[in-house]
Design an enzyme around this catalytic site. Structure first.
Site, PDB file in Angstrom:
ATOM      1  N   SER A 133       0.890  -1.129   0.058  1.00  8.53           N
ATOM      2  CA  SER A 133       0.030   0.094   0.125  1.00  8.53           C
ATOM      3  C   SER A 133       0.860   1.374   0.007  1.00  8.53           C
ATOM      4  CB  SER A 133      -0.837   0.129   1.372  1.00  8.53           C
ATOM      5  OG  SER A 133      -1.477   1.165   1.598  1.00  8.53           O
ATOM      6  N   TYR A 146      -2.997  -1.102  10.918  1.00 10.51           N
ATOM      7  CA  TYR A 146      -2.875  -1.514   9.358  1.00 10.51           C
ATOM      8  C   TYR A 146      -1.600  -1.104   8.886  1.00 10.51           C
ATOM      9  CZ  TYR A 146      -4.330  -1.464   4.277  1.00 10.51           C
ATOM     10  OH  TYR A 146      -4.159  -1.671   2.991  1.00 10.51           O
TER      11      TYR A 146
HETATM   12  N1  LIG Z   1      -8.626  -0.595  -1.755  1.00  9.83           N
HETATM   13  C1  LIG Z   1      -7.701   0.188  -1.683  1.00  9.83           C
HETATM   14  O1  LIG Z   1      -7.755   1.568  -1.270  1.00  9.83           O
HETATM   15  C2  LIG Z   1      -6.284  -0.082  -0.899  1.00  9.83           C
HETATM   16  C3  LIG Z   1      -5.278   0.604  -1.235  1.00  9.83           C
HETATM   17  C4  LIG Z   1      -4.082   0.108  -0.787  1.00  9.83           C
HETATM   18  C5  LIG Z   1      -3.700  -1.361  -0.650  1.00  9.83           C
HETATM   19  N2  LIG Z   1      -4.896  -2.025  -0.721  1.00  9.83           N
HETATM   20  C6  LIG Z   1      -4.726  -3.597  -0.324  1.00  9.83           C
HETATM   21  O2  LIG Z   1      -5.124  -4.378  -1.628  1.00  9.83           O
HETATM   22  C7  LIG Z   1      -5.506  -5.489  -1.215  1.00  9.83           C
HETATM   23  C8  LIG Z   1      -6.715  -5.980  -2.045  1.00  9.83           C
HETATM   24  O3  LIG Z   1      -7.624  -5.329  -1.277  1.00  9.83           O
HETATM   25  P1  LIG Z   1      -9.106  -4.591  -2.195  1.00  9.83           P
HETATM   26  O4  LIG Z   1      -8.909  -3.274  -1.937  1.00  9.83           O
HETATM   27  O5  LIG Z   1      -9.108  -5.345  -3.411  1.00  9.83           O
HETATM   28  O6  LIG Z   1     -10.202  -5.125  -1.111  1.00  9.83           O
HETATM   29  P2  LIG Z   1     -11.301  -6.133  -1.132  1.00  9.83           P
HETATM   30  O7  LIG Z   1     -12.104  -6.016  -2.361  1.00  9.83           O
HETATM   31  O8  LIG Z   1     -11.923  -6.297   0.328  1.00  9.83           O
HETATM   32  O9  LIG Z   1     -10.351  -7.473  -1.308  1.00  9.83           O
HETATM   33  C9  LIG Z   1      -9.670  -8.213  -0.215  1.00  9.83           C
HETATM   34  C10 LIG Z   1      -9.444  -9.598  -0.678  1.00  9.83           C
HETATM   35  O10 LIG Z   1      -8.908 -10.238   0.546  1.00  9.83           O
HETATM   36  C11 LIG Z   1      -9.570 -11.558   0.817  1.00  9.83           C
HETATM   37  N3  LIG Z   1      -9.182 -11.940   2.198  1.00  9.83           N
HETATM   38  C12 LIG Z   1      -9.184 -11.258   3.317  1.00  9.83           C
HETATM   39  N4  LIG Z   1      -8.744 -12.325   4.481  1.00  9.83           N
HETATM   40  C13 LIG Z   1      -8.400 -13.229   3.692  1.00  9.83           C
HETATM   41  C14 LIG Z   1      -7.630 -14.474   4.264  1.00  9.83           C
HETATM   42  N5  LIG Z   1      -7.613 -14.767   5.557  1.00  9.83           N
HETATM   43  N6  LIG Z   1      -7.408 -15.521   3.477  1.00  9.83           N
HETATM   44  C15 LIG Z   1      -7.726 -15.211   2.082  1.00  9.83           C
HETATM   45  N7  LIG Z   1      -8.237 -14.250   1.392  1.00  9.83           N
HETATM   46  C16 LIG Z   1      -8.746 -13.182   2.536  1.00  9.83           C
HETATM   47  C17 LIG Z   1     -11.195 -11.063   0.934  1.00  9.83           C
HETATM   48  O11 LIG Z   1     -11.822 -12.293   0.828  1.00  9.83           O
HETATM   49  P3  LIG Z   1     -13.273 -12.462   1.157  1.00  9.83           P
HETATM   50  O12 LIG Z   1     -13.922 -12.086  -0.096  1.00  9.83           O
HETATM   51  O13 LIG Z   1     -13.103 -13.880   1.501  1.00  9.83           O
HETATM   52  O14 LIG Z   1     -13.551 -11.503   2.432  1.00  9.83           O
HETATM   53  C18 LIG Z   1     -11.010 -10.322  -0.403  1.00  9.83           C
HETATM   54  O15 LIG Z   1     -10.756 -11.560  -1.626  1.00  9.83           O
HETATM   55  C19 LIG Z   1      -5.124  -5.574   0.238  1.00  9.83           C
HETATM   56  O16 LIG Z   1      -3.991  -6.352   0.525  1.00  9.83           O
HETATM   57  C20 LIG Z   1      -5.297  -4.251   0.786  1.00  9.83           C
HETATM   58  O17 LIG Z   1      -5.026  -3.843   2.164  1.00  9.83           O
HETATM   59  C21 LIG Z   1      -6.132  -1.728  -0.736  1.00  9.83           C
END
Ligand SMILES: NC(=O)c1ccc[n+]([C@@H]2O[C@H](COP(=O)([O-])OP(=O)(O)OC[C@H]3O[C@@H](n4cnc5c(N)ncnc54)[C@H](OP(=O)(O)O)[C@@H]3O)[C@@H](O)[C@H]2O)c1
Length: 271
Positions: A133, A146
């Site tokens: 991130s 976080y």
């Molecule tokens: N969106 C942002 O603004 C942003 C910015 C910087 C970094 N990120 C990072 O990007 C990554 C993806 O996030 P996203 O934005 O795409 O959010 P998201 O749509 O909420 O996706 C998160 C994913 O992680 C999965 N997950 C959570 N706990 C897990 C576990 N124990 N084992 C396997 N899968 C698990 C969720 O699965 P379920 O469907 O089962 O819950 C979902 O598929 C994360 O690492 C997040 O920290 C996001």
């Protein structure tokens, strides 16, 4: 021969869009997720398979990696993407909540990476891409735990790259700014009345940044670039205000940068 990527957290958001992007580009895709029913819509791609993988469950990790190698013959890229945000007043967070945040965002990545390394070493090639991130290099209010997971990942991967180079294994960190996904809905927000005056407004101000945020496709494209640029470059900033904020953090003294963050995120808060 087509290359193969294994993606964690491919049920929604960045992981899902990256799975689609790579499948449409002709790669074999192992789209892994905790609940495989969520991946039903992805099965229209003949070069994509859905496997169960919870990053906190070592048996499921081994089974998903074995199943991917059986299905596609090899894995070329691991995309450690699963994660979520524990947000709010640190004092109000329970040990269980803090541990779960680290188990998912840090130890989950270490778990999957550890299981895949023998495969990469044996074939003397491989790549580990991680969704860290912009919050792995800078900080905002309420995200203390976080941030500490993402800062941990940045340090872990920055060091790990040294010992893996001898095996032709590349390490790459994708550093998104705010991206419109399920992330904001999955936030575990914690507060108490002693902190509510601060946390509720600051949380709202942070969430406001998602209103104009790009979708996960910009990140999928950056993952594609990282997977295909044939370099040992470690860091890839992408999305929203992420790249400019990282540049400003690099340029400005920390006290100036902190004042700038405070003027935005603490807007409307009276002490
Ligand atoms: N969106 C942002 O603004 C942003 C910015 C910087 C970094 N990120 C990072 O990007 C990554 C993806 O996030 P996203 O934005 O795409 O959010 P998201 O749509 O909420 O996706 C998160 C994913 O992680 C999965 N997950 C959570 N706990 C897990 C576990 N124990 N084992 C396997 N899968 C698990 C969720 O699965 P379920 O469907 O089962 O819950 C979902 O598929 C994360 O690492 C997040 O920290 C996001």
């Amino acid at each position: 021969m087509s290359k193969t990527i294994l993606i964690t957290g491919a049920s929604t958001g960045i992981g899902k869009l990256t799975a689609i992007y790579f499948a449409e580009k002709g790669w074999n895709v192992s789209a892994t997720m905790r609940t495989t029913e969520k991946g039903r819509g992805l099965l229209k791609y003949s070069n994509l398979k859905v496997f169960a993988l919870d990053v906190m469950d070592e048996t499921s990790i081994s089974q998903a990696i074995d199943a991917t190698i059986s299905a596609f013959g090899t894995i070329d890229v691991l995309f450690n993407n699963a994660g979520y945000g524990l947000v709010g007043a640190f004092e109000a967070m329970s040990q269980v909540q803090i541990k779960k945040q680290f188990d998912t965002n840090v130890f989950g990545v270490m778990n999957v990476t550890k299981v895949i390394l023998p495969h990469f070493r044996a074939k003397k090639s491989g790549m580990i891409i991680n969704t860290t991130s912009m919050g792995g290099l800078i900080t905002f209010p309420l995200y203390s735990v976080y941030h500490s997971t993402k800062w941990a990942l940045e340090g872990f991967m920055e060091s790990l790259q040294f010992e893996l180079k001898q095996f032709n294994i590349k390490v790459k960190n994708i550093e998104p700014g705010a991206i419109k996904t399920e992330f904001e809905n999955a936030i575990d927000f914690v507060s108490t009345k002693d902190y509510d005056n601060y946390t509720i407004q600051a949380h709202k101000n942070m969430l406001d940044t998602y209103k104009t945020a790009p979708t996960g496709e910009v990140v999928a494209k950056k993952v594609w670039q990282a997977a295909n640029d044939n370099t040992y470059r470690l860091r890839y900033a992408v999305g929203g205000q992420g790249p400019i904020l990282l540049f400003m953090r690099w340029l400005l003294p920390l006290s100036w940068f902190t004042k700038m963050v405070s003027s935005q995120v603490e807007k409307g808060i009276k002490y």
